[in-house]
Design an enzyme around this catalytic site. Structure first.
Site, short mmCIF file in Angstrom:
data_model
loop_
_atom_site.label_atom_id
_atom_site.label_comp_id
_atom_site.label_asym_id
_atom_site.label_seq_id
_atom_site.Cartn_x
_atom_site.Cartn_y
_atom_site.Cartn_z
N HIS A 55 0.83 -1.22 0.00
CA HIS A 55 0.00 0.00 0.00
C HIS A 55 0.86 1.26 0.00
CE1 HIS A 55 -3.95 -1.99 1.64
NE2 HIS A 55 -3.71 -2.25 0.37
N CYS B 277 4.37 13.09 -13.08
CA CYS B 277 5.49 12.32 -13.63
C CYS B 277 5.92 11.25 -12.61
CB CYS B 277 6.66 13.25 -14.02
SG CYS B 277 7.64 13.86 -12.63
N CYS C 264 6.61 19.56 -7.78
CA CYS C 264 7.55 18.55 -8.27
C CYS C 264 8.79 19.24 -8.85
CB CYS C 264 6.87 17.68 -9.32
SG CYS C 264 8.03 16.61 -10.21
N GLY D 143 -1.38 -10.23 11.89
CA GLY D 143 -2.16 -9.02 12.16
C GLY D 143 -2.93 -8.48 10.97
N SER E 148 -6.52 -8.89 8.90
CA SER E 148 -7.84 -9.54 8.90
C SER E 148 -8.38 -9.67 7.50
CB SER E 148 -8.81 -8.75 9.78
OG SER E 148 -8.84 -7.42 9.36
N ASN F 294 -3.17 -13.69 14.98
CA ASN F 294 -4.18 -12.63 15.07
C ASN F 294 -5.00 -12.85 16.34
OD1 ASN F 294 -6.39 -10.78 14.50
ND2 ASN F 294 -5.65 -10.82 12.39
N PRO F 295 -5.22 -11.81 17.14
CA PRO F 295 -6.02 -12.01 18.36
C PRO F 295 -7.47 -12.34 18.05
CG PRO F 295 -5.33 -9.71 18.15
CD PRO F 295 -4.66 -10.46 17.04
N GLU F 296 -7.93 -11.99 16.85
CA GLU F 296 -9.32 -12.25 16.46
C GLU F 296 -9.36 -13.31 15.36
OE1 GLU F 296 -11.60 -10.57 18.05
OE2 GLU F 296 -10.24 -9.10 18.99
ZN LIG Z 1 6.61 15.67 -11.75
#
Ligand SMILES: [Zn+2]
Length: 260
Positions: free
Chosen positions: A126, A137, A154, A192, A194, A218-220
């Site tokens: 992510h 760019c 930029c 960790g 889900s 995982n705790p769950e």
């Molecule tokens: Zn740029």
């Protein structure tokens, strides 16, 4: 249930993973939450009365980039003030002393705690919050020192810059997916998390279909719990050091014996 009712499961998990030659660790929000990093995906949380899930979108940024940047600068400071916990440091030990082969760590967390814990090559599914990158760019820069890049256009093309996080509605970076897919794991440790994002979510399932071990910390209970080889119902910071100790202690002892 006593506090350490999960300990027998750790021995089973270690026995299942010990023969893996290419172990993939998939780490989710729970790993960072143990270090005090607030999670926000699916939290329904607010920041200055704005739903955080709306701030972390391309639409939210287009509407009010300075508001979104203020939130991200605050999150960067929160993360910078946090420290990696023993579970995150244990992953570094696992990488260094895993008996049978290699360990690759991929995470949906955008913070840098795994890097600061010493983990070698963290795959960020992510994105990375401390990167500032161009909206137009391919320029990007490391902005962890003082957020200076976030206030400027930029330097290459003059367009607006944005945080290096992957927002809701955006695809997982292709390079991260290729790295995970190319690793070709024969075992998986899910920590960790889900609900993993596709296409990464299918990796543990495919491994199970081919008879490879998948362990969950995982705790769950999670959607994965029914399918995994072994579930450890504990916090990552409690369970990881014990599991890593079981997996690596023989290797460390052997190395020490050779030195002396
Ligand atoms: Zn740029």
């Amino acid at each position: 249930m006593s506090d350490d009712a999960w300990r027998p499961a750790i021995a089973r998990a270690a026995a299942a993973l010990t023969s893996c030659r290419r172990l993939l660790v998939l780490a989710g929000a729970g790993l960072s939450a143990d270090a005090g990093i607030p999670t926000f995906r699916g939290s329904g949380g607010l920041w200055r009365n704005y739903p955080v899930e709306e701030l972390a979108t391309p639409e939210g940024f287009a509407q009010d980039p300075e508001l979104v940047w203020d939130w991200y600068r605050e999150r960067r400071l929160q993360i910078a003030a946090s420290q990696p916990h023993v579970g995150q440091r244990a992953l570094t030990l696992l990488q260094q002393h895993f008996p049978a082969g290699q360990v690759l760590v991929a995470t949906t967390n955008e913070d840098d705690l795994l890097e600061r814990a010493g983990v070698n090559e963290v795959v960020h599914l992510h994105g990375e919050i401390f990167l500032t990158r161009c909206t137009t760019c391919s320029w990007q820069g490391d902005d962890r020192l003082d957020n200076a890049l976030s206030f400027l256009p930029c330097p290459r093309c003059g367009a607006r810059v944005r945080p290096g996080s992957v927002w809701y509605g955006e695809a997982v970076p292709i390079a991260a997916l290729q790295r995970v897919a190319g690793f070709d794991p024969d075992g998986c440790l899910v920590v960790g998390s889900s609900c993993l994002v596709q296409p990464v979510a299918s990796i543990p399932l495919e491994l199970r279909l081919h008879g490879h071990p998948v362990v969950e910390i995982n705790p769950e209970a999670t959607p994965l719990s029914e399918l995994v080889t072994c579930s450890i119902r504990a916090l990552a910071k409690d369970a990881l050091p014990v599991l890593v100790d079981l997996l690596t202690s023989a290797t460390v002892r052997e190395q020490a014996r050779r030195v002396t």
